[in-house]
Design a protein around this motif. Sequence first.
Motif, PDB file in Angstrom:
ATOM      1  N   THR A 234       3.761  -7.520  39.089  1.00  0.00           N
ATOM      2  CA  THR A 234       4.469  -7.037  37.901  1.00  0.00           C
ATOM      3  C   THR A 234       4.042  -7.804  36.652  1.00  0.00           C
ATOM      4  O   THR A 234       3.902  -7.215  35.577  1.00  0.00           O
ATOM      5  N   VAL A 235       3.788  -9.107  36.800  1.00  0.00           N
ATOM      6  CA  VAL A 235       3.317  -9.913  35.663  1.00  0.00           C
ATOM      7  C   VAL A 235       2.052  -9.295  35.064  1.00  0.00           C
ATOM      8  O   VAL A 235       1.840  -9.305  33.849  1.00  0.00           O
ATOM      9  N   GLN A 236       1.220  -8.706  35.916  1.00  0.00           N
ATOM     10  CA  GLN A 236      -0.002  -8.031  35.469  1.00  0.00           C
ATOM     11  C   GLN A 236       0.309  -6.984  34.396  1.00  0.00           C
ATOM     12  O   GLN A 236      -0.418  -6.850  33.409  1.00  0.00           O
ATOM     13  N   PHE A 237       1.430  -6.265  34.573  1.00  0.00           N
ATOM     14  CA  PHE A 237       1.783  -5.207  33.614  1.00  0.00           C
ATOM     15  C   PHE A 237       2.508  -5.775  32.387  1.00  0.00           C
ATOM     16  O   PHE A 237       2.432  -5.196  31.306  1.00  0.00           O
ATOM     17  N   VAL A 238       3.155  -6.915  32.571  1.00  0.00           N
ATOM     18  CA  VAL A 238       3.715  -7.642  31.418  1.00  0.00           C
ATOM     19  C   VAL A 238       2.556  -8.090  30.521  1.00  0.00           C
ATOM     20  O   VAL A 238       2.611  -7.986  29.297  1.00  0.00           O
ATOM     21  N   GLN A 239       1.486  -8.558  31.163  1.00  0.00           N
ATOM     22  CA  GLN A 239       0.295  -9.002  30.418  1.00  0.00           C
ATOM     23  C   GLN A 239      -0.321  -7.847  29.623  1.00  0.00           C
ATOM     24  O   GLN A 239      -0.761  -8.026  28.486  1.00  0.00           O
ATOM     25  N   ILE A 240      -0.344  -6.647  30.214  1.00  0.00           N
ATOM     26  CA  ILE A 240      -0.852  -5.472  29.493  1.00  0.00           C
ATOM     27  C   ILE A 240       0.057  -5.173  28.291  1.00  0.00           C
ATOM     28  O   ILE A 240      -0.416  -4.918  27.188  1.00  0.00           O
ATOM     29  N   THR A 241       1.377  -5.237  28.524  1.00  0.00           N
ATOM     30  CA  THR A 241       2.349  -4.902  27.477  1.00  0.00           C
ATOM     31  C   THR A 241       2.167  -5.770  26.239  1.00  0.00           C
ATOM     32  O   THR A 241       2.328  -5.295  25.109  1.00  0.00           O
ATOM     33  N   VAL A 242       1.831  -7.063  26.439  1.00  0.00           N
ATOM     34  CA  VAL A 242       1.687  -7.969  25.284  1.00  0.00           C
ATOM     35  C   VAL A 242       0.221  -8.149  24.881  1.00  0.00           C
ATOM     36  O   VAL A 242      -0.100  -8.991  24.058  1.00  0.00           O
ATOM     37  N   ALA A 243      -0.675  -7.330  25.483  1.00  0.00           N
ATOM     38  CA  ALA A 243      -2.115  -7.383  25.166  1.00  0.00           C
ATOM     39  C   ALA A 243      -2.667  -8.800  25.321  1.00  0.00           C
ATOM     40  O   ALA A 243      -3.384  -9.316  24.461  1.00  0.00           O
ATOM     41  N   ALA A 244      -2.323  -9.421  26.442  1.00  0.00           N
ATOM     42  CA  ALA A 244      -2.723 -10.806  26.707  1.00  0.00           C
ATOM     43  C   ALA A 244      -4.180 -10.881  27.156  1.00  0.00           C
ATOM     44  O   ALA A 244      -4.823  -9.867  27.413  1.00  0.00           O
ATOM     45  N   ARG A 245      -4.686 -12.107  27.238  1.00  0.00           N
ATOM     46  CA  ARG A 245      -5.959 -12.349  27.906  1.00  0.00           C
ATOM     47  C   ARG A 245      -5.622 -12.965  29.264  1.00  0.00           C
ATOM     48  O   ARG A 245      -4.880 -13.953  29.348  1.00  0.00           O
ATOM     49  N   ILE A 246      -6.160 -12.360  30.330  1.00  0.00           N
ATOM     50  CA  ILE A 246      -5.807 -12.772  31.689  1.00  0.00           C
ATOM     51  C   ILE A 246      -6.968 -13.545  32.304  1.00  0.00           C
ATOM     52  O   ILE A 246      -8.076 -13.014  32.428  1.00  0.00           O
TER      53      ILE A 246
END
Length: 568
Positions: A234-246
């Motif tokens: 789920t964190v993966q989709f939180v990262q997408i939501t905030v346009a993070a760098r993973i």
Amino acid sequence: MDLKKINSLTQLFFLQYEAQKDKNKTLLSSLKEPRKDYSWQETFNLINKLSKEIKKYVNKGDRCLLISENRPEWFVSDLSTMLSGSITVPAYTTYAERDYEYIINDCTPTVIFVSNSEQFNKVKNIIKSKDFIKKVFSFDNLENVNENEYQNINNLFSDLNNENKILKTEINRKDPACIIYTSGTQGNPKGVILSHGGILNNCEGAIEILEPLIKKDQTRFLTWLPLSHSYEHTVQFVQITVAARIFYAESIEKLIKNMNDCSPEIMTAVPRFYQNLYQKINSSFNKATGFKKVLVQKMLNLGLKKIKKEPLNFIEKIQDRILDKIVRKKIKSQFGGSLKTFVSGGGALDKEVGLFLNAIGLPTLQGYGLTETSPVVSCNPINDIRVETVGPTFKGNEVKIAKDGEILVKGENVMLGYWNNKEETDNVLKDGWLHTGDIGVFENNYLKITDRKKDILITPGGDNISPIKIENELINSEVIDQAIVYGDNKPYLVALLVLNDEKKSLAKEEIKQEIEKVNKKLSKIENIKKFFTINEKFSIENGMLTPTLKLKRFKIVQKYKNSFEKLY
């Protein structure tokens, strides 16, 4: 971005892609050699291309099994599977062959993704006898495997042009996004069906918690907890939501090195990681002498006062600011220097560990959830951390405490059910309320977990004892690495101990003294009266730990039952 108006996790990605594609930003970065970065445009192209290839083999609702360590291809395969209309079934790379066989028989996947030869070898014998498996994709070339038996996805990507035409698939919030198998501390794992809406709902709650920590530019996340775990998934989709760098870590052994490589601002992990961190840092503090020892102690004392919300006087405030610069900053620099917060989930974080990490300048937010709740139910906010609790409940969650103290959860984030298991589904889902099996209370709107229904030990006098609380006290000792407390309906409690590698030669009398120190922190009925030690550590490899490093209590107790009983 209004997450309530988004129909699917793939739509979430495409909306964010539209906003980011012209900004020339990296989305995915592998820290494993040879290092590779993927921009938003490249990631978009890969997902589109791969989803069209998957679509040749699947119908809507078919399952795709994904066996891989964390890497950019994991992200791409997960989103591509969903875009094709099929359901991702992530599996831990640490499973034994019999676990894969059980999962494959249970969810009957049409497509299987494996990262490399090591992962393929675990399932190759099972695959041969399953005619429902139509295609195997890999991320690396597979050794000694005929090329017509699998497809390396990199070959698909070799002639990649900008894929502007998106594969059209009707997906709505109630559709299954993934089936995540619980790690099975009590027998066979159960396949938890999570919906697109459930994970989107969880993202909504997470964004509210993380908002003060997300910067306008691009927030850096380091991911190492297996993506096959519902928490990191789920964190993966939180990262997408905030346009993070993973950033994808190389391994748990190289985690501190990788933190220095990428200077993450947010990182999620399980309590065992924080316990190890606490032991290492505390051990180095104990070795400090002279003026350094005075500084460390003062920093700790003032940090503890702050996290306990005790006011600092004028002099203490000045001292604390100075200690921020000369002690806490130095500690933070060991973890890349930019860390804004750790987030702890997947089990109970010991109070002492939580207080310690927050006091030394490593903010640690404890949350609570289950695979069955997509997975987060509640989490502490950065501006009001209450270490003994798991924070206020997420937006979109309804949480109540039953008469017997059990925590019940209702909301879009609650699972659709267990795959192929109506009986178990009906046992835990009643009138829309998920019965979590955890016992808790609300304290000023913050949820506090007090026990686990199944794990409670009951004394002959009718007292309820939490073994986890006592085990946490034991493993906070520098001497003890792992512990299991035993004594349901017995006259007193006993323990199995695994000693720290450096303390294996300790005499029984010295271990007794360490136990006595722990007993002083406990009530009389919680005292450990006798113990025995074993040399072998509990590990994933010997089947005594789950992939998220939780003890398989039932299995351990069964194995050492005779040794426990001899202590009475």
